[in-house]
Design a protein around this motif. Structure first.
Motif, PDB file in Angstrom:
ATOM      1  N   HIS A 247       0.748  -1.280   0.077  1.00  0.00           N
ATOM      2  CA  HIS A 247      -0.008  -0.089  -0.139  1.00  0.00           C
ATOM      3  C   HIS A 247       0.867   1.252   0.026  1.00  0.00           C
ATOM      4  O   HIS A 247       0.353   2.296  -0.287  1.00  0.00           O
ATOM      5  CB  HIS A 247      -1.008   0.196   1.295  1.00  0.00           C
ATOM      6  N   GLY A 248       2.026   1.101   0.225  1.00  0.00           N
ATOM      7  CA  GLY A 248       3.014   2.310  -0.188  1.00  0.00           C
ATOM      8  C   GLY A 248       3.011   3.298   1.132  1.00  0.00           C
ATOM      9  O   GLY A 248       3.438   4.460   0.996  1.00  0.00           O
ATOM     10  N   GLY A 249       2.395   2.931   2.122  1.00  0.00           N
ATOM     11  CA  GLY A 249       2.102   3.846   3.416  1.00  0.00           C
ATOM     12  C   GLY A 249       1.183   4.826   3.039  1.00  0.00           C
ATOM     13  O   GLY A 249       1.268   6.019   3.658  1.00  0.00           O
ATOM     14  N   LYS A 250       0.239   4.551   2.082  1.00  0.00           N
ATOM     15  CA  LYS A 250      -0.642   5.711   1.593  1.00  0.00           C
ATOM     16  C   LYS A 250      -2.330   5.249   1.894  1.00  0.00           C
ATOM     17  O   LYS A 250      -2.514   4.131   1.849  1.00  0.00           O
ATOM     18  CB  LYS A 250      -0.606   5.978   0.226  1.00  0.00           C
ATOM     19  N   TRP A 251      -3.051   6.354   1.791  1.00  0.00           N
ATOM     20  CA  TRP A 251      -4.440   6.200   2.459  1.00  0.00           C
ATOM     21  C   TRP A 251      -5.121   7.166   1.713  1.00  0.00           C
ATOM     22  O   TRP A 251      -4.948   8.275   1.981  1.00  0.00           O
ATOM     23  CB  TRP A 251      -4.619   6.382   4.046  1.00  0.00           C
ATOM     24  N   PRO A 252      -6.382   6.841   0.970  1.00  0.00           N
ATOM     25  CA  PRO A 252      -7.036   7.861   0.316  1.00  0.00           C
ATOM     26  C   PRO A 252      -7.740   8.774   1.350  1.00  0.00           C
ATOM     27  O   PRO A 252      -8.029   8.560   2.479  1.00  0.00           O
ATOM     28  CB  PRO A 252      -8.217   6.869  -0.246  1.00  0.00           C
ATOM     29  N   THR A 253      -7.869  10.192   0.896  1.00  0.00           N
ATOM     30  CA  THR A 253      -8.353  11.067   1.977  1.00  0.00           C
ATOM     31  C   THR A 253      -9.877  10.691   1.979  1.00  0.00           C
ATOM     32  O   THR A 253     -10.342  11.178   3.160  1.00  0.00           O
ATOM     33  CB  THR A 253      -8.561  12.569   0.866  1.00  0.00           C
ATOM     34  N   LYS A 254     -10.542  10.022   1.118  1.00  0.00           N
ATOM     35  CA  LYS A 254     -12.002   9.599   1.587  1.00  0.00           C
ATOM     36  C   LYS A 254     -11.907   8.749   2.799  1.00  0.00           C
ATOM     37  O   LYS A 254     -12.997   8.800   3.631  1.00  0.00           O
ATOM     38  CB  LYS A 254     -12.560   8.928   0.364  1.00  0.00           C
ATOM     39  N   ASN A 255     -10.860   7.793   2.903  1.00  0.00           N
ATOM     40  CA  ASN A 255     -10.781   7.062   4.046  1.00  0.00           C
ATOM     41  C   ASN A 255     -10.599   8.071   5.334  1.00  0.00           C
ATOM     42  O   ASN A 255     -11.022   7.771   6.573  1.00  0.00           O
ATOM     43  CB  ASN A 255      -9.723   6.040   4.009  1.00  0.00           C
ATOM     44  N   LEU A 256      -9.670   9.178   5.207  1.00  0.00           N
ATOM     45  CA  LEU A 256      -9.424  10.009   6.387  1.00  0.00           C
ATOM     46  C   LEU A 256     -10.706  10.559   6.823  1.00  0.00           C
ATOM     47  O   LEU A 256     -11.022  10.674   7.936  1.00  0.00           O
ATOM     48  CB  LEU A 256      -8.348  10.890   5.879  1.00  0.00           C
ATOM     49  N   LYS A 257     -11.534  11.114   5.592  1.00  0.00           N
ATOM     50  CA  LYS A 257     -12.683  11.831   6.235  1.00  0.00           C
ATOM     51  C   LYS A 257     -14.093  10.817   7.074  1.00  0.00           C
ATOM     52  O   LYS A 257     -14.338  11.386   7.717  1.00  0.00           O
ATOM     53  CB  LYS A 257     -13.478  12.036   4.833  1.00  0.00           C
ATOM     54  N   LEU A 258     -13.876   9.493   6.279  1.00  0.00           N
ATOM     55  CA  LEU A 258     -14.680   8.640   7.287  1.00  0.00           C
ATOM     56  C   LEU A 258     -14.025   8.472   8.755  1.00  0.00           C
ATOM     57  O   LEU A 258     -14.708   8.487   9.685  1.00  0.00           O
ATOM     58  CB  LEU A 258     -14.666   7.266   6.383  1.00  0.00           C
TER      59      LEU A 258
ATOM     60  N   GLU B 218       4.499  22.499   2.120  1.00  0.00           N
ATOM     61  CA  GLU B 218       4.907  22.892   0.888  1.00  0.00           C
ATOM     62  C   GLU B 218       4.384  22.623  -0.236  1.00  0.00           C
ATOM     63  O   GLU B 218       3.287  22.151  -0.157  1.00  0.00           O
ATOM     64  CB  GLU B 218       6.390  22.558   0.635  1.00  0.00           C
ATOM     65  N   VAL B 219       4.618  23.604  -1.379  1.00  0.00           N
ATOM     66  CA  VAL B 219       3.990  23.299  -2.588  1.00  0.00           C
ATOM     67  C   VAL B 219       4.933  22.844  -3.649  1.00  0.00           C
ATOM     68  O   VAL B 219       6.034  23.353  -3.907  1.00  0.00           O
ATOM     69  CB  VAL B 219       3.078  24.419  -3.111  1.00  0.00           C
ATOM     70  N   ASN B 220       4.567  21.709  -4.312  1.00  0.00           N
ATOM     71  CA  ASN B 220       5.383  21.320  -5.435  1.00  0.00           C
ATOM     72  C   ASN B 220       5.130  21.601  -6.688  1.00  0.00           C
ATOM     73  O   ASN B 220       3.847  21.234  -7.269  1.00  0.00           O
ATOM     74  CB  ASN B 220       5.775  19.669  -5.387  1.00  0.00           C
ATOM     75  N   SER B 221       5.900  22.161  -7.437  1.00  0.00           N
ATOM     76  CA  SER B 221       5.500  22.496  -8.963  1.00  0.00           C
ATOM     77  C   SER B 221       5.480  21.259  -9.834  1.00  0.00           C
ATOM     78  O   SER B 221       4.934  21.534 -11.043  1.00  0.00           O
ATOM     79  CB  SER B 221       6.509  23.745  -9.553  1.00  0.00           C
ATOM     80  N   SER B 222       6.280  20.240  -9.477  1.00  0.00           N
ATOM     81  CA  SER B 222       6.436  19.062 -10.344  1.00  0.00           C
ATOM     82  C   SER B 222       6.036  17.880  -9.386  1.00  0.00           C
ATOM     83  O   SER B 222       7.120  17.071  -9.178  1.00  0.00           O
ATOM     84  CB  SER B 222       7.811  18.991 -11.051  1.00  0.00           C
ATOM     85  N   PRO B 223       4.990  17.526  -9.023  1.00  0.00           N
ATOM     86  CA  PRO B 223       4.646  16.439  -8.237  1.00  0.00           C
ATOM     87  C   PRO B 223       5.048  15.130  -8.864  1.00  0.00           C
ATOM     88  O   PRO B 223       4.690  15.133 -10.125  1.00  0.00           O
ATOM     89  CB  PRO B 223       3.167  16.661  -7.738  1.00  0.00           C
ATOM     90  N   SER B 224       5.548  14.386  -8.110  1.00  0.00           N
ATOM     91  CA  SER B 224       5.993  13.040  -8.555  1.00  0.00           C
ATOM     92  C   SER B 224       4.907  12.143  -9.411  1.00  0.00           C
ATOM     93  O   SER B 224       3.563  12.255  -8.860  1.00  0.00           O
ATOM     94  CB  SER B 224       6.461  12.150  -7.634  1.00  0.00           C
ATOM     95  N   LEU B 225       4.992  11.846 -10.536  1.00  0.00           N
ATOM     96  CA  LEU B 225       4.045  11.039 -11.305  1.00  0.00           C
ATOM     97  C   LEU B 225       4.574   9.512 -11.266  1.00  0.00           C
ATOM     98  O   LEU B 225       3.980   8.585 -11.889  1.00  0.00           O
ATOM     99  CB  LEU B 225       3.992  11.190 -12.799  1.00  0.00           C
ATOM    100  N   THR B 226       5.569   8.751 -10.505  1.00  0.00           N
ATOM    101  CA  THR B 226       6.026   7.638 -10.197  1.00  0.00           C
ATOM    102  C   THR B 226       5.016   7.039  -9.556  1.00  0.00           C
ATOM    103  O   THR B 226       4.283   7.367  -8.653  1.00  0.00           O
ATOM    104  CB  THR B 226       7.403   7.795  -9.487  1.00  0.00           C
ATOM    105  N   CYS B 227       4.524   5.982  -9.945  1.00  0.00           N
ATOM    106  CA  CYS B 227       3.643   4.843  -9.399  1.00  0.00           C
ATOM    107  C   CYS B 227       4.433   3.715  -8.494  1.00  0.00           C
ATOM    108  O   CYS B 227       4.938   3.003  -9.154  1.00  0.00           O
ATOM    109  CB  CYS B 227       2.589   4.363 -10.226  1.00  0.00           C
ATOM    110  N   THR B 228       4.062   3.901  -7.170  1.00  0.00           N
ATOM    111  CA  THR B 228       4.744   2.940  -6.333  1.00  0.00           C
ATOM    112  C   THR B 228       3.643   1.644  -6.119  1.00  0.00           C
ATOM    113  O   THR B 228       4.049   0.659  -5.745  1.00  0.00           O
ATOM    114  CB  THR B 228       4.959   3.427  -5.091  1.00  0.00           C
TER     115      THR B 228
END
Length: 382
Positions: A252-263, A322-332
């Motif tokens: 899961h890459g240590g990631k969680w969708p924001t919809k899960n956070l909202k719930l 911070e704000v990233n002008s070139s957010p990563s598009l790498t898919c983990t």
């Protein structure tokens, strides 16, 4: 039917697969192109004043010429400071202060730019010693970041960074920010939010929020009393840092969708407080964009997708990190692949006019159907 000719210098499958699905034609940067997804380095070269390069009406590109006003850490801080001063001078209610603290514009941690603000930092440190985080302004993905809780640590680091006199090496700029020591924890772990914001114009301001953000979790449990502040696996949420740890979960890459956070928050803190948190995040994004609007180039050939990093504290107060002008598009992970494919597809849908052919003279008013997975954050013409 006219087919769009695209050019990319960012080797990411989510880009290529999306453009190929649309049956666009891949060309090189020296050829005639309509749509250019470029790195920020190439963008700087393209808009270099010495080159006198002029884009045609049927060409659009994925960066504004001076994107760094928002994406570079020290410039973001300076622009927000200036914006606050302008709001104070105008007398607007949003600049209201209570005991020296902005009531509505207090959304970045206390931050100083090094080395120019060093003495100002010292004054603040002596008034209120605490943990601080140091970041190089020109790097990303967690590179060069460290924490200090003693002034001697900063002085020791500063001595190592000194350059010889008359050196041709450009001194690197850093920011030092008060560390948020009371982050909201889930299962004992610190996390931040990565949200995607598409800006199609700064004059007038038009921005859209992608519906599918995600949380990035640390792999080691957080303890505010932890003695080893060098344990970055407990403090930095960057995937590039976390994947080097023994506890990193590659599934899961240590990631969680924001919809899960909202719930989760709705069940533990209530729906009203949860909604207020996300409304506050939208407020932060809008005013960070307004803070740079006066200095951003007005070029109708441009659009940009920014990666916003937000940390939420235990009081459900969001902080812009911070704000990233070139957010990563790498898919983990597979979920990453799906999310970023949706992101690219939605961006293309928003930035292209109804004709489907790039046109810098278009008024940039996409139909509701064209927004796909974006919500309108602000449109000053509506």
């Amino acid at each position: 039917m006219i087919k769009i000719k695209y050019c990319v210098d960012v080797d990411r499958s989510v880009l290529i697969s999306n453009f190929e699905k649309r049956e666009w034609i891949h060309v090189g940067p020296e050829d005639e192109w309509n749509f250019y997804w470029t790195s920020i380095q190439t963008c700087r070269c393209l808009f270099n004043a010495d080159k006198n390069y002029r884009l045609k009406d049927n060409q659009i590109i994925n960066h504004f010429p001076n994107h760094y006003e928002l994406g570079r850490k020290d410039l973001l801080i300076r622009n927000i400071r200036r914006y606050r001063r302008e709001m104070l001078k105008s007398g607007t209610p949003i600049a209201k202060c209570i005991r020296g603290t902005f009531l509505y514009l207090d959304f970045i941690p206390t931050t100083y730019v090094l080395p120019v603000d060093y003495h100002l930092f010292l004054e603040e440190y002596h008034r209120n010693p605490s943990t601080w985080i140091v970041k190089p302004c020109g790097k990303s993905q967690g590179a060069g970041i460290f924490l200090i809780d003693k002034l001697s640590q900063l002085k020791k680091w500063s001595k190592k960074k000194k350059y010889p006199r008359n050196s041709s090496i450009t001194k690197e700029t850093y920011i030092i920010s008060r560390y948020i020591e009371n982050p909201l924890l889930i299962s004992g772990k610190k996390f931040d939010l990565r949200l995607y914001v598409l800006v199609t114009s700064f004059h007038p301001l038009k921005a859209y929020l992608f519906k599918f953000g995600f949380c990035r979790f640390c792999s080691v449990k957080y303890n505010s009393h932890v003695t080893d502040i060098n344990c970055l696996f407990a403090h930095l949420t960057n995937v590039s840092v976390q994947k080097e740890g023994d506890d990193y979960n590659s599934i899961h890459g240590g990631k969680w969708p924001t919809k899960n956070l909202k719930l989760y928050l709705a069940s533990t803190r209530g729906e009203e407080r949860t909604q207020k948190l996300f409304d506050d995040i939208s407020w932060i994004i809008i005013h960070s964009l307004k803070a740079v609007r006066s200095v951003m180039s007005h070029d109708t050939h441009c659009f940009e997708c920014y990666g916003y990093d937000i940390i939420v504290d235990q009081n459900l107060k969001p902080w812009l990190i911070e704000v990233n002008s070139s957010p990563s598009l790498t898919c983990t992970t597979s979920s990453d692949q799906l999310l970023k494919s949706k992101l690219i597809d939605s961006i293309v849908s928003v930035v292209l006019p109804p004709s489907g052919i790039p046109n810098c003279r278009w008024d940039k008013n996409p139909s509701p159907e064209s927004l796909v997975n974006f919500d309108v954050l602000i449109d000053e013409l509506q």
